[in-house]
Design a protein around this motif. Structure first.
Motif, PDB file in Angstrom:
ATOM      1  N   ALA A  84       0.825  -1.208   0.000  1.00 41.69           N
ATOM      2  CA  ALA A  84       0.000   0.000   0.000  1.00 41.69           C
ATOM      3  C   ALA A  84       0.860   1.259   0.000  1.00 41.69           C
ATOM      4  O   ALA A  84       0.557   2.250  -0.692  1.00 41.69           O
ATOM      5  N   CYS A  85       1.957   1.232   0.761  1.00 37.68           N
ATOM      6  CA  CYS A  85       2.864   2.385   0.794  1.00 37.68           C
ATOM      7  C   CYS A  85       3.560   2.566  -0.549  1.00 37.68           C
ATOM      8  O   CYS A  85       3.779   3.697  -1.004  1.00 37.68           O
ATOM      9  N   ASP A  86       3.923   1.455  -1.199  1.00 32.09           N
ATOM     10  CA  ASP A  86       4.518   1.550  -2.530  1.00 32.09           C
ATOM     11  C   ASP A  86       3.533   2.171  -3.515  1.00 32.09           C
ATOM     12  O   ASP A  86       3.912   2.979  -4.367  1.00 32.09           O
ATOM     13  N   PHE A  87       2.260   1.800  -3.409  1.00 35.28           N
ATOM     14  CA  PHE A  87       1.240   2.409  -4.270  1.00 35.28           C
ATOM     15  C   PHE A  87       1.229   3.932  -4.082  1.00 35.28           C
ATOM     16  O   PHE A  87       1.098   4.690  -5.041  1.00 35.28           O
ATOM     17  N   GLU A  88       1.355   4.363  -2.821  1.00 35.27           N
ATOM     18  CA  GLU A  88       1.263   5.798  -2.511  1.00 35.27           C
ATOM     19  C   GLU A  88       2.399   6.598  -3.135  1.00 35.27           C
ATOM     20  O   GLU A  88       2.185   7.728  -3.592  1.00 35.27           O
ATOM     21  N   ILE A  89       3.617   6.028  -3.151  1.00 32.92           N
ATOM     22  CA  ILE A  89       4.769   6.815  -3.607  1.00 32.92           C
ATOM     23  C   ILE A  89       5.222   6.486  -5.025  1.00 32.92           C
ATOM     24  O   ILE A  89       5.981   7.255  -5.620  1.00 32.92           O
ATOM     25  N   ASN A  90       4.767   5.371  -5.600  1.00 37.13           N
ATOM     26  CA  ASN A  90       5.226   5.001  -6.943  1.00 37.13           C
ATOM     27  C   ASN A  90       4.431   5.659  -8.051  1.00 37.13           C
ATOM     28  O   ASN A  90       4.697   5.412  -9.231  1.00 37.13           O
ATOM     29  N   ASP A  91       3.451   6.495  -7.695  1.00 35.86           N
ATOM     30  CA  ASP A  91       2.650   7.125  -8.752  1.00 35.86           C
ATOM     31  C   ASP A  91       3.290   8.408  -9.276  1.00 35.86           C
ATOM     32  O   ASP A  91       2.721   9.093 -10.119  1.00 35.86           O
ATOM     33  N   SER A  92       4.491   8.730  -8.779  1.00 34.59           N
ATOM     34  CA  SER A  92       5.196   9.934  -9.249  1.00 34.59           C
ATOM     35  C   SER A  92       6.270   9.545 -10.259  1.00 34.59           C
ATOM     36  O   SER A  92       6.985   8.556 -10.071  1.00 34.59           O
ATOM     37  N   GLU A  93       6.354  10.314 -11.314  1.00 35.71           N
ATOM     38  CA  GLU A  93       7.393  10.102 -12.325  1.00 35.71           C
ATOM     39  C   GLU A  93       8.439  11.206 -12.171  1.00 35.71           C
ATOM     40  O   GLU A  93       8.111  12.385 -12.155  1.00 35.71           O
ATOM     41  N   TRP A  94       9.698  10.778 -12.076  1.00 37.28           N
ATOM     42  CA  TRP A  94      10.780  11.715 -11.824  1.00 37.28           C
ATOM     43  C   TRP A  94      11.682  11.832 -13.044  1.00 37.28           C
ATOM     44  O   TRP A  94      12.144  10.834 -13.577  1.00 37.28           O
ATOM     45  N   SER A  95      11.923  13.056 -13.446  1.00 39.64           N
ATOM     46  CA  SER A  95      12.815  13.307 -14.582  1.00 39.64           C
ATOM     47  C   SER A  95      14.229  12.844 -14.252  1.00 39.64           C
ATOM     48  O   SER A  95      14.778  13.175 -13.205  1.00 39.64           O
ATOM     49  N   GLY A  96      14.811  12.046 -15.143  1.00 39.83           N
ATOM     50  CA  GLY A  96      16.181  11.576 -14.955  1.00 39.83           C
ATOM     51  C   GLY A  96      16.291  10.290 -14.177  1.00 39.83           C
ATOM     52  O   GLY A  96      17.383   9.729 -14.068  1.00 39.83           O
ATOM     53  N   LEU A  97      15.183   9.795 -13.615  1.00 39.37           N
ATOM     54  CA  LEU A  97      15.207   8.551 -12.851  1.00 39.37           C
ATOM     55  C   LEU A  97      14.292   7.526 -13.516  1.00 39.37           C
ATOM     56  O   LEU A  97      13.312   7.876 -14.160  1.00 39.37           O
ATOM     57  N   LYS A  98      14.605   6.263 -13.299  1.00 39.21           N
ATOM     58  CA  LYS A  98      13.858   5.202 -13.966  1.00 39.21           C
ATOM     59  C   LYS A  98      13.707   4.018 -13.021  1.00 39.21           C
ATOM     60  O   LYS A  98      14.669   3.589 -12.381  1.00 39.21           O
ATOM     61  N   MET A  99      12.489   3.499 -12.933  1.00 38.27           N
ATOM     62  CA  MET A  99      12.248   2.317 -12.114  1.00 38.27           C
ATOM     63  C   MET A  99      13.067   1.151 -12.662  1.00 38.27           C
ATOM     64  O   MET A  99      13.059   0.898 -13.867  1.00 38.27           O
TER      65      MET A  99
END
Length: 411
Positions: A112-127
């Motif tokens: 659930a916590c991963d759901f909360e923070i993984n919805d952001s896309e960051w420039s220059g970073l990649k999952m």
């Protein structure tokens, strides 16, 4: 294949941290306050309650070897932001508030916590491609909700066994893990609050097109009012301090002025006397001060020390004034973890104790939630009230006069 060299792995993790801070500079206070621990006990990466970030050496080595350098840094940088986001969002404390104490429920909370923070896309970073994170849409859930809401949905929905979720440590669910034992860094609650507020401030001040809405909402929630009350507080303290310092200094011919060459052959005097600011801070430690308010008050003590670059004297006070904590430097202000108190509230006792200090302070700052008996007359020393607002509670203000708007700052 030979085992990864832990020293080399740690160096790669440091490179990735610097890369993440370069891409997203508002996270730098949390990134560089984190301690790196390399251990095969974690599956990918994890974080505890004190910003110790644990890295699996095989995972780091695999990401480093199988990618070009920039892509490897972007994937490791993503993991860095992911882990510290858990602490910035206080997932561990929120899990404790929910009473999470079992392995299976802790795993669901982690998701659930991963759901909360993984919805952001960051420039220059990649999952990381080899270690994709949990996304709410993968479970048919919408983005943009809090972890508590996701947990209810995961527990109520018809989902398969979720025990496969990676355990990311006590920083997420509040439950100690074996790899967290040993000689680890331990941050005080004040230090953690300072980190959060600094990241929030930088996030809020960054360009809106760089910071996702969810994080701007988080920053607004952490910072509270958008009024720059700290600037107002600093200005009012500065005025009081300058008056106090001015009363102890005067021009003297005992030492030539630094500008003597400009006025030759006239010899101008130089300013002499004690020019060190004397600040006393009365901190409300009564029962009405919740832990979060007390943390905020102590973080403001650290901010005052940093702003004026002079040690301060702290006087804890509830119904009575306790032994002063003298000459607190910026470093020491960050580490204060306990102040006595817990009874009723009468800040007059603390102010009286501050006035009796020798040497007498130039200014007295009172940090309180406002639920106190206020003085009805002025003091021989300027007294400024910093009132800590509490949501849903009507704030009681000092009487005007003698304490007008120039002596009261809402925090």
């Amino acid at each position: 294949m030979s085992s990864p060299n832990f020293k080399e792995i740690a160096e790669r993790v440091r490179f990735a941290r610097a890369y993440a801070a370069e891409q997203l500079p508002w996270f730098a206070p949390a990134l560089f306050r984190s301690n790196i621990v390399i251990t095969p006990q974690v599956e990918v990466a994890s974080i505890d309650l004190h910003y110790n970030v644990y890295w699996n050496p095989v995972t780091v080595d695999q990401i480093w070897r199988d990618r070009d350098r920039r892509l490897a840094l972007s994937e490791l940088g993503f993991l860095w932001i992911h882990e510290i986001s858990h602490r910035l969002r206080r997932h561990g404390e929120r899990a404790t508030a929910l009473g999470i104490s079992s392995g299976p429920r802790a795993r669901r909370w982690n998701i659930a916590c991963d759901f909360e923070i993984n919805d952001s896309e960051w420039s220059g970073l990649k999952m990381p491609a080899a270690y994709p994170g949990m996304l709410p849409e993968g479970f048919g859930l919408p983005r943009g909700q809090l972890a508590e809401t996701y947990l209810l949905q995961l527990e109520a929905g018809d989902y398969p066994d979720l025990s496969f979720a990676i355990d990311e440590g006590s920083g997420i669910h509040g439950l100690p893990r074996p790899w967290e034992a040993g000689d680890r860094q331990r941050l005080s609650t004040i230090e953690e609050e300072i980190i959060r507020r600094e990241v929030a401030r930088r996030s809020w001040e960054a360009s809106q097109d760089l910071v996702p809405d969810a994080w701007r909402d988080w920053a607004a929630d952490v910072l509270g009012s958008r009024v720059n009350w700290r600037q107002r507080l600093g200005h009012r303290l500065s005025v009081a301090l300058q008056r106090g310092i001015g009363s102890r200094t005067d021009y003297s011919y005992a030492r030539p002025s630094r500008r003597q060459s400009v006025y030759q052959p006239i010899m101008p005097p130089s300013l002499a006397g004690d020019q060190t600011a004397r600040i006393a801070i009365v901190v409300d430690t009564s029962a009405s001060m919740q832990a979060t308010e007390l943390q905020r008050a102590l973080s403001e003590v650290a901010a005052v020390v940093r702003q004026f670059n002079h040690p301060v004297t702290i006087i804890p006070c509830d119904l009575v004034a306790y032994e002063p904590v003298r000459e607190v430097s910026e470093r020491e202000a960050f580490r204060i973890s306990y102040l006595p108190g817990g009874s009723g509230t009468d800040m007059r006792a603390g102010i009286d104790a501050a006035v009796r200090l020798r040497p007498r302070p130039d200014s007295i700052l009172v940090l309180t939630d406002g639920m106190t008996v206020y003085p009805q007359a002025n003091y021989p020393v300027p007294v400024i009230f910093g009132i800590l607002r509490q949501e849903g509670q009507e704030t009681q203000l000092p009487p005007d006069p003698p304490f007008g708007p120039d002596r009261v700052v809402m925090i």
